[in-house]
Write a protein that holds these residues in place. Structure first.
Motif, short mmCIF file in Angstrom:
data_model
loop_
_atom_site.label_atom_id
_atom_site.label_comp_id
_atom_site.label_asym_id
_atom_site.label_seq_id
_atom_site.Cartn_x
_atom_site.Cartn_y
_atom_site.Cartn_z
N ARG A 1 0.82 -1.20 0.00
CA ARG A 1 0.00 0.00 0.00
C ARG A 1 0.86 1.26 0.00
O ARG A 1 0.69 2.18 0.79
N VAL A 2 1.83 1.25 -0.90
CA VAL A 2 2.66 2.42 -1.14
C VAL A 2 2.72 2.61 -2.65
O VAL A 2 2.75 1.63 -3.40
N PRO A 3 2.72 3.84 -3.13
CA PRO A 3 2.62 4.09 -4.56
C PRO A 3 3.66 3.37 -5.42
O PRO A 3 3.31 2.78 -6.45
N ARG A 4 4.92 3.37 -5.00
CA ARG A 4 5.97 2.85 -5.88
C ARG A 4 5.92 1.33 -6.01
O ARG A 4 6.56 0.77 -6.91
N ALA A 5 5.20 0.63 -5.12
CA ALA A 5 5.15 -0.83 -5.18
C ALA A 5 3.71 -1.34 -5.23
O ALA A 5 3.47 -2.54 -5.04
N ALA A 6 2.76 -0.46 -5.49
CA ALA A 6 1.34 -0.81 -5.38
C ALA A 6 0.93 -1.94 -6.31
O ALA A 6 0.00 -2.69 -6.02
N THR A 7 1.61 -2.11 -7.44
CA THR A 7 1.22 -3.14 -8.41
C THR A 7 1.98 -4.45 -8.20
O THR A 7 1.73 -5.43 -8.93
N VAL B 1 12.15 -7.57 -0.08
CA VAL B 1 11.31 -6.46 0.37
C VAL B 1 12.07 -5.74 1.46
O VAL B 1 12.34 -6.29 2.53
N HIS B 2 12.44 -4.52 1.18
CA HIS B 2 13.22 -3.70 2.12
C HIS B 2 12.27 -2.78 2.88
O HIS B 2 11.51 -2.01 2.28
N THR B 3 12.30 -2.88 4.22
CA THR B 3 11.45 -2.01 5.04
C THR B 3 12.25 -1.37 6.14
O THR B 3 13.32 -1.86 6.54
N GLU C 1 9.97 -0.92 -0.07
CA GLU C 1 10.39 -0.97 -1.46
C GLU C 1 10.86 -2.38 -1.81
O GLU C 1 11.22 -3.17 -0.93
N ILE C 2 10.85 -2.67 -3.09
CA ILE C 2 11.29 -3.98 -3.58
C ILE C 2 12.58 -3.79 -4.37
O ILE C 2 12.67 -2.93 -5.25
N VAL C 3 13.58 -4.60 -4.02
CA VAL C 3 14.86 -4.58 -4.73
C VAL C 3 15.26 -6.01 -5.05
O VAL C 3 14.72 -6.97 -4.48
#
Length: 259
Positions: A29-35, A63-65, A108-110
Motif C-alpha cells: 500500500r505504497v505508490p511505488r510498489a502498489a502493483t 522487500v526492504h522495510t 520498497e522492492i529490490v
C-alpha cells in the motif's frame, strides 16, 4: 525511533511466521510498489540489518522495510480479519500467518543480489552475525574531531544504535556527549558496552539498561529529569546537524564537560 534490538526482535518474529512458507497474499500500500504481487513465492528468510529489515523471497526479490519513527509489525493467524486502518503499508500472508506492517517509513522492492543499493552504506551491525568491532572503530576514528554523541548515531559508522542507547552508553562510561571521538578514552570498551546493551535487550519486550524492569527505573538518564545514580538534574539539548538533530540526555555531574 526503534533501535537495533527492536528491529532484530521484529525480524525474528517475521522470520518465524513467514520463512519457508509460500505467500498467499501480498498487499503493498505504497505508490511505488502498489502493483507488485509476490503471491505464489516462498519467503526464504527475514533478516535485520541495523535498523533496516530485509525480507528475502524466491526469485531474487527482497522487500526492504524500515520502521522509522512510528512503524511496527503485527502478526496474527491468517484467518483473522484484516484491520481497517489507513496506517497499513504492507501485508504479507501465508496459509497460517499474516504479517501487517503499520506506518512503515520505507517499503520498497529490490533485487536480493542488489541489496547493497539500500543497505551497503551501513557500518558494521552491532547485532549482526558479521559484527566487526575493528571496522567500527576504524570508521569512528576517521573523524576524531566529531562529538561522540553524533558519531554513535551515524549508521554509516556502526549500525543499530539510536538515541536511547547512545545516551545510556555514554552515561555508563561517564563520557560527555560533546567530547570529540579522538579524545574518548577506551573507545573500544564504549562500543562493546553499546553492543552488550543492545544484545541484552533484543529478546525483551521493554528495554532496560539499569537491570530494573519497574516503570520509571529502566533508564539512567534517557527521558529522565533526575539522574538515577547521583540524583542530580538531567540536562538535555539538541545535538547533530540540521538534518540529523536529536535531543541528547546527560548528567552534568556524572558526565562533566571534557570527560
Amino acid at each position: 525511533m526503534p533501535e537495533g534490538d527492536v528491529v532484530w526482535a521484529a525480524a525474528r518474529r517475521l522470520n518465524d511466521a513467514l520463512a519457508g512458507r509460500v505467500l498467499t497474499r501480498s498487499d503493498f500500500r505504497v505508490p511505488r510498489a502498489a502493483t507488485a504481487d509476490l503471491t505464489g513465492r516462498a519467503v526464504r528468510e527475514v533478516v535485520p540489518r541495523g535498523k533496516h529489515m530485509l525480507t528475502r523471497v524466491d526469485g531474487d526479490v527482497t522487500v526492504h522495510t524500515h520502521l522509522r519513527m512510528e512503524g511496527s509489525w503485527r502478526i496474527s493467524r491468517a484467518s483473522a480479519p484484516l484491520p481497517r486502518s489507513h496506517k497499513i503499508r504492507l501485508v504479507l500472508a501465508n496459509a497460517e500467518w499474516q504479517a501487517v506492517g503499520y506506518s512503515l517509513g520505507v517499503v520498497e522492492i529490490v533485487r536480493t543480489s542488489q541489496e547493497s543499493r539500500v543497505v551497503g552504506h551501513l557500518g558494521p551491525d552491532l547485532l549482526g552475525p558479521g559484527w566487526d568491532p575493528a571496522e567500527a572503530l576504524r570508521r569512528l576514528r576517521e573523524t576524531p574531531e566529531r562529538p561522540i554523541g553524533e558519531a554513535l548515531l551515524d549508521q554509516t559508522l556502526l549500525a543499530g544504535i539510536g538515541n536511547y542507547y547512545k545516551a545510556e552508553t555514554l552515561f555508563l562510561r561517564g563520557v560527555d556527549p560533546w567530547r570529540p571521538v579522538g579524545e574518548v578514552a577506551d573507545l573500544d570498551a564504549l562500543v562493546e558496552l553499546a553492543r552488550s546493551l543492545l544484545d541484552a535487550n533484543k529478546e525483551r519486550v521493554d528495554q532496560s539498561t539499569t537491570g530494573s524492569r519497574r516503570p520509571g527505573e529502566t533508564a539512567w538518564v534517557y527521558g529522565r529529569h533526575v539522574c538515577r545514580r547521583c540524583g542530580g538534574r538531567i540536562s538535555r539539548a539538541d545535538q547533530g546537524g540540521q538534518t540529523q538533530e536529536r535531543v541528547t540526555f546527560w548528567c552534568p555531574a556524572c558526565q562533566p564537560r571534557g570527560s
